[in-house]
Structures are given as C-alpha cells and as structure tokens.
Design a protein around this motif. Structure first.
Motif, mmCIF file in Angstrom:
data_model
loop_
_atom_site.group_PDB
_atom_site.id
_atom_site.type_symbol
_atom_site.label_atom_id
_atom_site.label_comp_id
_atom_site.label_asym_id
_atom_site.label_seq_id
_atom_site.Cartn_x
_atom_site.Cartn_y
_atom_site.Cartn_z
ATOM 1 N N LEU A 9 0.833 -1.202 0.000
ATOM 2 C CA LEU A 9 0.000 0.000 0.000
ATOM 3 C C LEU A 9 0.870 1.256 0.000
ATOM 4 C CD1 LEU A 9 -2.801 1.320 0.197
ATOM 5 C CD2 LEU A 9 -2.637 1.090 2.696
ATOM 6 N N GLN A 10 1.967 1.205 0.729
ATOM 7 C CA GLN A 10 2.884 2.352 0.750
ATOM 8 C C GLN A 10 3.491 2.606 -0.628
ATOM 9 O OE1 GLN A 10 3.841 4.325 3.701
ATOM 10 N NE2 GLN A 10 4.403 5.589 1.957
ATOM 11 N N GLU A 11 3.815 1.511 -1.341
ATOM 12 C CA GLU A 11 4.378 1.671 -2.678
ATOM 13 C C GLU A 11 3.360 2.277 -3.641
ATOM 14 O OE1 GLU A 11 7.415 1.253 -3.695
ATOM 15 O OE2 GLU A 11 8.103 0.633 -1.710
ATOM 16 N N VAL A 12 2.101 1.868 -3.519
ATOM 17 C CA VAL A 12 1.052 2.412 -4.377
ATOM 18 C C VAL A 12 0.877 3.904 -4.115
ATOM 19 C CG1 VAL A 12 -1.417 2.332 -4.914
ATOM 20 C CG2 VAL A 12 -0.122 0.206 -4.624
ATOM 21 N N VAL A 13 0.906 4.295 -2.830
ATOM 22 C CA VAL A 13 0.736 5.708 -2.485
ATOM 23 C C VAL A 13 1.922 6.529 -2.977
ATOM 24 C CG1 VAL A 13 0.578 7.329 -0.562
ATOM 25 C CG2 VAL A 13 -0.759 5.224 -0.525
ATOM 26 N N ASN A 14 3.126 5.978 -2.832
ATOM 27 C CA ASN A 14 4.321 6.723 -3.249
ATOM 28 C C ASN A 14 4.381 6.932 -4.760
ATOM 29 O OD1 ASN A 14 5.162 6.886 -0.589
ATOM 30 N ND2 ASN A 14 6.512 5.102 -0.741
ATOM 31 N N GLN A 15 3.778 6.014 -5.523
ATOM 32 C CA GLN A 15 3.811 6.142 -6.972
ATOM 33 C C GLN A 15 2.827 7.182 -7.508
ATOM 34 O OE1 GLN A 15 3.217 2.206 -8.519
ATOM 35 N NE2 GLN A 15 5.227 1.466 -7.801
ATOM 36 N N GLY A 16 1.924 7.639 -6.659
ATOM 37 C CA GLY A 16 0.977 8.642 -7.105
ATOM 38 C C GLY A 16 1.642 9.993 -7.298
ATOM 39 N N ASP A 17 1.126 10.758 -8.262
ATOM 40 C CA ASP A 17 1.714 12.067 -8.571
ATOM 41 C C ASP A 17 1.175 13.170 -7.668
ATOM 42 O OD1 ASP A 17 3.148 10.850 -10.568
ATOM 43 O OD2 ASP A 17 1.588 11.204 -12.084
ATOM 44 N N ASP A 18 -0.114 13.193 -7.495
ATOM 45 C CA ASP A 18 -0.743 14.276 -6.723
ATOM 46 C C ASP A 18 -1.084 13.807 -5.314
ATOM 47 O OD1 ASP A 18 -0.580 15.797 -9.012
ATOM 48 O OD2 ASP A 18 -2.577 15.184 -9.709
ATOM 49 N N VAL A 19 -0.129 13.233 -4.639
ATOM 50 C CA VAL A 19 -0.347 12.710 -3.287
ATOM 51 C C VAL A 19 0.277 13.680 -2.293
ATOM 52 C CG1 VAL A 19 0.053 10.809 -1.689
ATOM 53 C CG2 VAL A 19 -0.373 10.338 -4.118
ATOM 54 N N SER A 20 -0.498 14.094 -1.314
ATOM 55 C CA SER A 20 0.006 15.025 -0.324
ATOM 56 C C SER A 20 0.913 14.315 0.675
ATOM 57 C CB SER A 20 -1.158 15.687 0.424
ATOM 58 O OG SER A 20 -1.903 14.714 1.115
ATOM 59 N N THR A 21 1.609 15.130 1.441
ATOM 60 C CA THR A 21 2.523 14.569 2.449
ATOM 61 C C THR A 21 1.761 13.821 3.534
ATOM 62 O OG1 THR A 21 4.007 16.447 2.038
ATOM 63 C CG2 THR A 21 4.394 15.146 4.032
ATOM 64 N N VAL A 22 0.598 14.345 3.894
ATOM 65 C CA VAL A 22 -0.204 13.679 4.931
ATOM 66 C C VAL A 22 -0.663 12.311 4.453
ATOM 67 C CG1 VAL A 22 -2.292 13.848 6.322
ATOM 68 C CG2 VAL A 22 -0.934 15.903 5.838
ATOM 69 N N THR A 23 -1.044 12.230 3.166
ATOM 70 C CA THR A 23 -1.500 10.950 2.627
ATOM 71 C C THR A 23 -0.372 9.926 2.604
ATOM 72 O OG1 THR A 23 -3.050 12.179 1.237
ATOM 73 C CG2 THR A 23 -2.674 9.869 0.683
ATOM 74 N N ARG A 24 0.830 10.369 2.372
ATOM 75 C CA ARG A 24 1.960 9.441 2.348
ATOM 76 C C ARG A 24 2.220 8.813 3.718
ATOM 77 N NH1 ARG A 24 4.903 9.917 -2.381
ATOM 78 N NH2 ARG A 24 4.423 11.789 -3.628
ATOM 79 N N PHE A 25 1.800 9.501 4.785
ATOM 80 C CA PHE A 25 2.008 8.957 6.127
ATOM 81 C C PHE A 25 0.894 8.006 6.560
ATOM 82 C CE2 PHE A 25 5.254 12.172 6.703
ATOM 83 C CZ PHE A 25 6.130 11.555 7.581
ATOM 84 N N ILE A 26 -0.185 7.936 5.796
ATOM 85 C CA ILE A 26 -1.312 7.079 6.189
ATOM 86 C C ILE A 26 -0.905 5.605 6.246
ATOM 87 C CG2 ILE A 26 -3.569 6.220 5.461
ATOM 88 C CD1 ILE A 26 -4.264 9.035 4.572
ATOM 89 N N PRO A 27 -0.198 5.049 5.248
ATOM 90 C CA PRO A 27 0.219 3.636 5.385
ATOM 91 C C PRO A 27 1.133 3.393 6.578
ATOM 92 C CG PRO A 27 0.397 4.357 3.101
ATOM 93 C CD PRO A 27 0.135 5.589 3.917
ATOM 94 N N LYS A 28 1.975 4.350 6.915
ATOM 95 C CA LYS A 28 2.849 4.176 8.083
ATOM 96 C C LYS A 28 2.033 4.126 9.369
ATOM 97 C CE LYS A 28 6.802 6.596 5.989
ATOM 98 N NZ LYS A 28 6.146 6.954 4.723
ATOM 99 N N ILE A 29 1.052 5.045 9.468
ATOM 100 C CA ILE A 29 0.192 5.043 10.657
ATOM 101 C C ILE A 29 -0.661 3.785 10.704
ATOM 102 C CG2 ILE A 29 -1.664 6.273 11.824
ATOM 103 C CD1 ILE A 29 -0.573 8.863 10.622
ATOM 104 N N LEU A 30 -1.124 3.338 9.522
ATOM 105 C CA LEU A 30 -1.904 2.099 9.460
ATOM 106 C C LEU A 30 -1.067 0.911 9.915
ATOM 107 C CD1 LEU A 30 -4.522 0.661 8.641
ATOM 108 C CD2 LEU A 30 -3.596 0.485 6.321
ATOM 109 N N LEU A 31 0.192 0.886 9.524
ATOM 110 C CA LEU A 31 1.074 -0.189 9.966
ATOM 111 C C LEU A 31 1.256 -0.172 11.476
ATOM 112 C CD1 LEU A 31 3.034 -2.486 9.313
ATOM 113 C CD2 LEU A 31 4.815 -0.774 8.933
ATOM 114 N N SER A 32 1.390 1.009 12.059
ATOM 115 C CA SER A 32 1.521 1.115 13.519
ATOM 116 C C SER A 32 0.271 0.600 14.216
ATOM 117 C CB SER A 32 1.787 2.570 13.907
ATOM 118 O OG SER A 32 2.966 3.050 13.292
#
Length: 821
Positions: A393-416
């Motif tokens: 899921l983190q890789e999918v989010v990172n590959q997006g072009d218009d992804v905000s910084t907050v959205t990039r942290f969502i998989p990390k928080i989900l993992l926690s």
C-alpha cells in the motif's frame, strides 16, 4: 467544620484501613434543592418549564457526579472478595464453611454491596496470626541492633528479637498484611470429595484460584489505604520534577513494582547521554556524505558501548535495592510454593517430604513442541503477511503524482495500528498457551510468557525496519518509519495504559451513581429519608439493613457445617429493594469499579521495544533517544497515576527484574550485529573507504563486530554485578548476627537454669544441704591432713636437730630452749 468529602480519616485497629463520619445531608444537595425551588417559583409558562426541566437535568448530572466523588472508607478489611450477581446461596455457604473450618486464622465477614448488587467477603486476620504466617511466608524483617541488625527471615519463636514487633499497627505495612492474608487464602486446600456445582476438586488443590478461574468468584482485591495513597499522590504523581519515593512505593505496592519504578528511573537517567549526543550528531550531520558516514559510525559504536554500560550499571543498582529491601538472597526454587493454578497429581516431595502436586515434564514438552511452536509460528506468519500488505500500500501511495505529504504517512500510521492490534490478539494467545503448558512456579510461568511475548513483539515491531534497512536499503525511508513507529506507539501507549482505564473506572462509577439517583428519585415520595444513627458512619447504617441477611447466611452455613443437609433454596434476598441505600459509596464499592492493574508485563514490554528502537536503528534516526527520553519523563508520572487510580495490586517480592535483564542484554548483543551490518548495507563505509572492495568491506565489518562483542564481554566481566560495599555489609551483618546468636543461646541456658531452680525450691534446698555437708566434710578432712602433716614435719625437724646439735649455735635455738640451757 462541616465535612464535605471523605472526612478526616483515622487508622482502623485491625485492617489498617480508615473510618470516618459522613454528613447526613451534603451542602451540594441542599444547594441543589434550593436552586430548584427558586427556579420552579420563578419560571411560569411552557417556556419557563422547559428551561427549568433542562436546568433540573443539569442539576441531576452535577449531583450524580458529587455522589461518586464521596467515598465512605471500609473498616476492618484487608482483602475484598466479590461474587457475580447471579451467585446463589449454596456457593456462598460452601465457600464460607470451608474458609472458617479449614482456615480459622482468617477472619471472614459477609456483607452486601448494595450499589453493585453483589455479596462480598471482607477478610482480615489478627496480629498474632499475621506473625505466624509471616514465618511461613518467609517474610524478612529487621532485627534489633543488639541481635545483629540487618534483615532476616521472620521467626515466630524469636519475635522479640525483631525491631518494632511490639507495635501492632506499624510492624507490618498494609501491603505486607494483605500479602499475608492472600497467602492464607491461597492455602485453602481441597480434600477428597470436595465438589462445588459441577466442578470436582482433587485433594490438595487450591480452592480459591480454581473458583476465580471458573468465574464463581468475580474478583479478589486488596483495598487502598487512603492516608498512604494521598502521600504517594503528593510525592510521586504530582511531584513532576522530584525523584521517585522508591521506599514508599515498596512499602505500598511491593518490591516488584518498586523494582520496575527504580529500573525505569535509572533507564530514563541513562537515556540523557545518547539523547544529547544524538542531538549533537543530528545537527552536525549535513549534506556531505563523508561527514554523514562519520556520524553514522561514531553514533553506532557509542550506542553499543552505552547499552553495555547501562545494563551493567543497572545490575549493580538493582543489587543495592535488593539488599536494602531484603530480597537479595531469595530462597531456592525447590522450596517455593507452587503456583495457585498449577495442576497435577499429589505425590510426596523429595525435598520437603510433604505431599505436593507434580506434573510430568514430558506432557509439557509434547504440548510445547506440537502446539505452542506451531501456533506461534502461524502468528508470526500472519504478522509478516500483514506487514507486506502495508508495504505494498505504501508503494502504491508513493507512486501517485498528486499525493500530499499527509496521505503518504497514512500507510505508516496504518502499519503502527496493525502492530498494536496484533499485540493485543497475540497476548491473549500467549497467555492461553502458557496456561496449558502448566508451569509449577510463578517465576517460571512468567519467564516463558516473556519469551513468547518478546519473540512476537520483536517480529511485530522490527520486521518492517529490517525490511526497509536490509531489503530496500533506503535510509531515508528507514528514518521516517522509525520515527512514525516510535512516536505513534508512545502516544497511543500512554493514552491506552493510563487515560483509558481511568475514564473506564469513572464511567462505571458515574453509571452506578446515576442508577442510584434514579432509584432514590423514584422512592422519595413513598419512603422516609434515611437518617444516620448518632455516632455511626454511613457504612454502618448501610450494612445494618443487610446484617440480618448476613447473619442468617452465617447461621445456615454453621448448620451446614455441623452436618445439616444443604439445600438449593434461595435463603438470601439479593434484590436491591431489600437494602437501604446509604448516602455515599463505600470504599469497597468504589474500588471494585476501578480498572485492575494486571502486572508489569505491559510496562516492561513497552520499554523493551523502545530500547530496541534506540540501540538497533538509531544511527538512521539519531533523535530516537531524545524522543524516548521525553516520553519516559512523562511515562514515570503516567505509571504513577495509573497505579494510584487503579485497583491496588498484591505485593510481590523479587530479587531483580528477572528475565527482562536477559532479553535486554540479548538486544544489546543483537545491536552490535545490526549496526555493523547497516554500516555495509547503507553504503556509509564505501564513502569513508572508497578504495576497498565489497569483500574487504564485509571483512572489515566482521572484524569490527567481533572486536565490539569482545569489548562488551570484557566490560561485563570487569564490572562486578554486586558492589563491594554491599558484600562487606552483608558479611558484617552476618558476623554480628552469629555473635548475637551465641550470646542469645548463652542467655537462654542461664535463664533455663534459673527457671528450673525457681520451679523446684525443695530440690534446690536439698542441693544446698548436700553442698554444705560435702563442704564441711572436705574442710574437716583438710584440717586432719594439715594436722598429720604438721606432726610429720615436727618429728622430722626434731630428728634433724638431734643430728646437728653439736653444730648449732645458741643464738639459732628457740628462746625457751636458751633459758633452759
């Protein structure tokens, strides 16, 4: 002065709890009635009535809050045992009869808790019985200076030689009293043929732990002592920048919790060095790759050496605490009592000769190999798959072009969050497996549970970091993931372990107070107000209405014990309408609603994971130690708040932190390997030594690793675990004790001789006559011998004079002989 809250407390005579006088009508209630009366008079019409209705509901909320804030102390009780609301008379009578017939040293009183709608056993013991069972428990107390001083296992026959034994209220702390009463309660054993409902007890099985595990007993809790608790709140919870009162914590909560608090304080103090050093390294590092490599190397080696010195320093510190608290030389495991829930067959012990429960080790080993190991492996596989899904899921989010910084942290928080949920699920599985493995000693049970939890937590907490650091080899992402895991776990952990239990307990109290207010509002029109008898407390008035039921229960129990056939009839009316409600909650009711404090497992486990974050991957995130330090400063007061607002735990005696010391040393050893491997995998060594090949870099990393491990062993060997002054003090105390023991034995022999002489005066007179006659005979014989000797000397002297008469001068002769001549 009118008492608005608990009132001025005084120590009880038996249980060490307090008693007070509560007011018949609180100022808050009088003010509420006056305000409501004025509002009803002022408000007219539909609008005014609506406003008055809302104000009245608000007033009920305020009054409900004031109800559960007023607590009436429970007197003459050390331990409270409560039962489920559906418990029948047969169960109560069966337990009560066994307690009074087989454990007469334990005082049991039956009382009804009206607001909880359950029955409870209030248990305590007399001072003499506490002294007797303190010896059986192996409790250590301080000797008087004339008997050597220091701490020694208490002996009832030598109780006069212990310091302060004359003071019944101070010799045992409230925690020691409760531990002794709990020990007495756990020693209630079943005999052949004991059966309660469908549960059959085997001979020698502890009854109370079995009933507790089967739900026939709801809970067993020691009650707080309000005076000591208030002192701890002032000196521990509220004193944010002051050292922890470890001795007071030991006296109130026991050695095990005090040892954890001491370890947490020492660990927090030790974190100051890597925190500030890491902060300096973080500011000094820049865009220069060579400088970053220097920072990485230096900080990695510093962390490894720091971890070794910290662990060795704590060994010495824990030895000092154990010596001061009298637990440095705990008895052998073969002499310890089995765990209450230990199951097995009854056989004779090869050590003590007494009948004890045994369990064949081959059964435990079979279950461990064919059940525990596969289940743990399956749980670890589930964790691994869940983490891989989060990484995808983190890789999918990172590959997006218009992804905000907050959205990039969502998989990390989900993992926690996934990590924390898996923690709770696996903990229940680990406890179930440990129960089935059926270990004899509580210490062995806890050690195996620690191994299971640590193994899972290591994989659950560090697998993602190993994946990023060694598979993806992305140091920036490793830094982000480490920061997200560390900060999220610390914030959520503090909320979960301190705030949630507190709000949960207050919610139960508020619900109980609200139901009480509704019942009182419904019965105000038909019932007369409850008044207090002069000179009595509210608790006495509350219990007076249920005393008849309790007496009838005890009478029926005595009849059953004397041989009367037991029946399943409901003898006791357990409905709330049969009980007059007091005007406040008793201490027993309030503490029954509190969240129980389970153990130090969660606290140690949280700090173990934090320690791993600091020493394993902190070169990638040098500020990890600073985050840990800031969290631990809050954690100390958070744990204090949790302990002071939860149900009071039973005190336990330990020598050190046990298995947690071993797993942390293992973590320190693993930190050497991980940091040296990161030096190669991150490319930092290539930047510092660009001329070396990959093989040469690996060889260099292995050499550095072995050198650091050798340095760790040298430091561990060079630093003694017990300080030299502690060993000398122990030797001095033992020498003084032996000398005092010799003196005591001599005084006992003298006292026994004097007592025998006083007990038989005629015999002593005969002895005196015999001595006198023998003395006279000896004197007479001595005089006869002297007379005979004198005659012999005289005859001998005359013979000599006759022989030497011609040679003797006149001046040498006697005066009479000179005159004759």
């Amino acid at each position: 002065m009118e008492n608005q809250g608990v009132g001025k407390a005084k120590a009880g005579s038996v249980g060490g709890v307090v008693k007070t006088e509560a007011p018949s009508d609180s100022p808050g209630r009088r003010l509420h009635r006056q305000v409501m009366q004025k509002l009803n008079e002022a408000c007219e019409g539909s609008t005014g009535q609506a406003i008055a209705s809302k104000l009245q509901r608000t007033g009920h909320m305020v009054q409900t809050t004031m109800e559960w804030m007023r607590t009436i102390p429970t007197r003459d009780c050390d331990i409270l045992m409560t039962f489920p609301g559906s418990t029948g008379d047969h169960t109560l009578m069966w337990l009560l009869s066994r307690l009074r017939s087989r454990m007469p040293a334990l005082g049991v009183h039956v009382r009804y808790l009206p607001h909880l709608k359950v029955w409870g056993f209030y248990m305590t013991a007399t001072y003499d019985n506490l002294l007797r069972y303190a010896e059986e428990m192996g409790l250590k107390k301080t000797m008087k200076p004339e008997f050597g001083g220091g701490k020694k296992h208490f002996l009832y026959e030598e109780k006069e030689s212990f310091d302060g034994v004359e003071d019944e209220t101070a010799f045992f702390s409230s925690q020691e009293r409760q531990s002794i009463v709990k020990y007495m309660l756990d020693n209630l054993r079943a005999v052949a043929g004991d059966k309660l409902k469908k549960y059959v007890f085997f001979e020698g099985q502890p009854i109370i732990p079995k009933c507790l595990s089967k739900g026939m007993i709801k809970q067993i809790l020691p009650l707080h002592r309000s005076e000591d608790l208030e002192r701890l709140k002032k000196t521990w919870v509220h004193a944010f920048f002051k050292p922890q009162p470890l001795d007071h914590i030991r006296d109130y909560f026991g050695v095990k919790i005090a040892m954890y608090c001491a370890w947490l304080g020492y660990y927090t103090w030790a974190l100051v060095f890597p925190a500030f050093f890491g902060l300096v390294m973080w500011f000094w590092a820049g865009s220069d790759e060579k400088r970053d490599g220097v920072v990485f190397h230096v900080f990695a080696m510093f962390n490894v050496i720091w971890a070794t010195l910290y662990l060795e320093g704590w060994k010495r510190k824990s030895a000092v605490h154990a010596y001061t608290w009298g637990t440095l030389d705990m008895p052998s495991s073969l002499l310890q009592e089995p765990r209450p829930l230990f199951k097995g067959s009854l056989t004779g012990s090869e050590v003590t000769g007494r009948p004890e429960i045994t369990y064949p080790s081959w059964k435990r080993n079979l279950f461990y190999c064919f059940v525990s190991v596969p289940v743990v492996a399956m749980c670890l596989l589930v964790v691994f798959c869940s983490m891989l899904a989060c990484f995808e899921l983190q890789e999918v989010v990172n590959q997006g072009d218009d992804v905000s910084t907050v959205t990039r942290f969502i998989p990390k928080i989900l993992l926690s969050l996934v990590v924390m949920v898996m923690d709770e699920v696996y903990k229940r599985i680990a406890i179930w497996l440990n129960d089935k493995e059926n270990y004899r000693l509580q210490s062995t049970y806890e050690n195996h549970l620690i191994i299971k939890l640590v193994l899972f937590q290591f994989v659950n907490s560090f697998l993602s970091l190993f994946y990023i650091g060694f598979y993806l080899q992305d140091m920036n992402r490793l830094e982000e993931q480490l920061a997200a895991l560390l900060i999220t776990r610390q914030v959520v952990g503090n909320i979960k372990e301190a705030l949630v239990p507190y709000l949960w307990g207050k919610g139960r109290l508020f619900k109980m107070a609200h139901s009480k207010m509704k019942e009182r509002a419904g019965g105000e029109a038909s019932e007369s107000p409850v008044t207090l008898n002069e000179g009595s407390t509210e608790e006495e008035n509350t219990e007076s209405s249920t005393s008849d039921k309790a007496d009838s229960l005890e009478e029926d129990e005595e009849e059953t014990e004397n041989g009367t056939e037991e029946t399943e009839e409901e003898i006791i009316d357990e409905s709330p309408d049969a009980v007059k409600h007091g005007k406040g909650f008793t201490q027993a009711e309030v503490e029954s609603c509190m969240q129980p404090y389970m153990d130090t497992f969660e606290d140690y486990l949280e700090m173990f994971i934090q320690f791993g974050y600091v020493v394993l991957f902190s070169p990638a995130f040098p500020c990890a130690a600073m985050c840990a330090l800031m969290n631990n400063v809050i954690e100390i007061r958070s744990d204090a708040f949790k302990l002071c607002t939860s149900q009071r735990p039973f005190g336990q005696r330990v020598e050190n932190i046990g298995m947690w010391q071993d797993v942390m040393e293992l973590m320190g050893m693993l930190a050497v390997i991980v940091n040296c491997a990161l030096l190669v995998m991150s490319g930092q060594m290539q930047h510092m030594f660009p001329g070396l090949t990959t093989t040469q870099l690996i060889i260099m990393a292995v050499v550095v690793e072995h050198a650091v491990i050798a340095l760790k062993f040298i430091m561990s060997y060079a630093i003694p675990d017990i300080p030299e002054w502690v060993e000398k003090e122990m030797a001095k105390v033992e020498f003084k004790r032996r000398q005092a023991h010799k003196k005591l034995e001599f005084l006992r022999r003298q006292n026994s001789i004097i007592a025998e002489d006083k007990a038989s005066p005629d015999k002593s007179q005969d002895k005196e006559k015999t001595k006198t006659s023998s003395k006279g005979q000896s004197t007479q014989s001595t005089e006869q011998k002297k007379e005979q000797k004198g005659k012999q000397d005289k005859s001998k002297g005359s013979g000599q004079n006759e022989k030497k008469e011609s040679g003797v001068s006149i001046s040498a002769l006697p005066e009479k002989q000179q005159k004759v001549d």
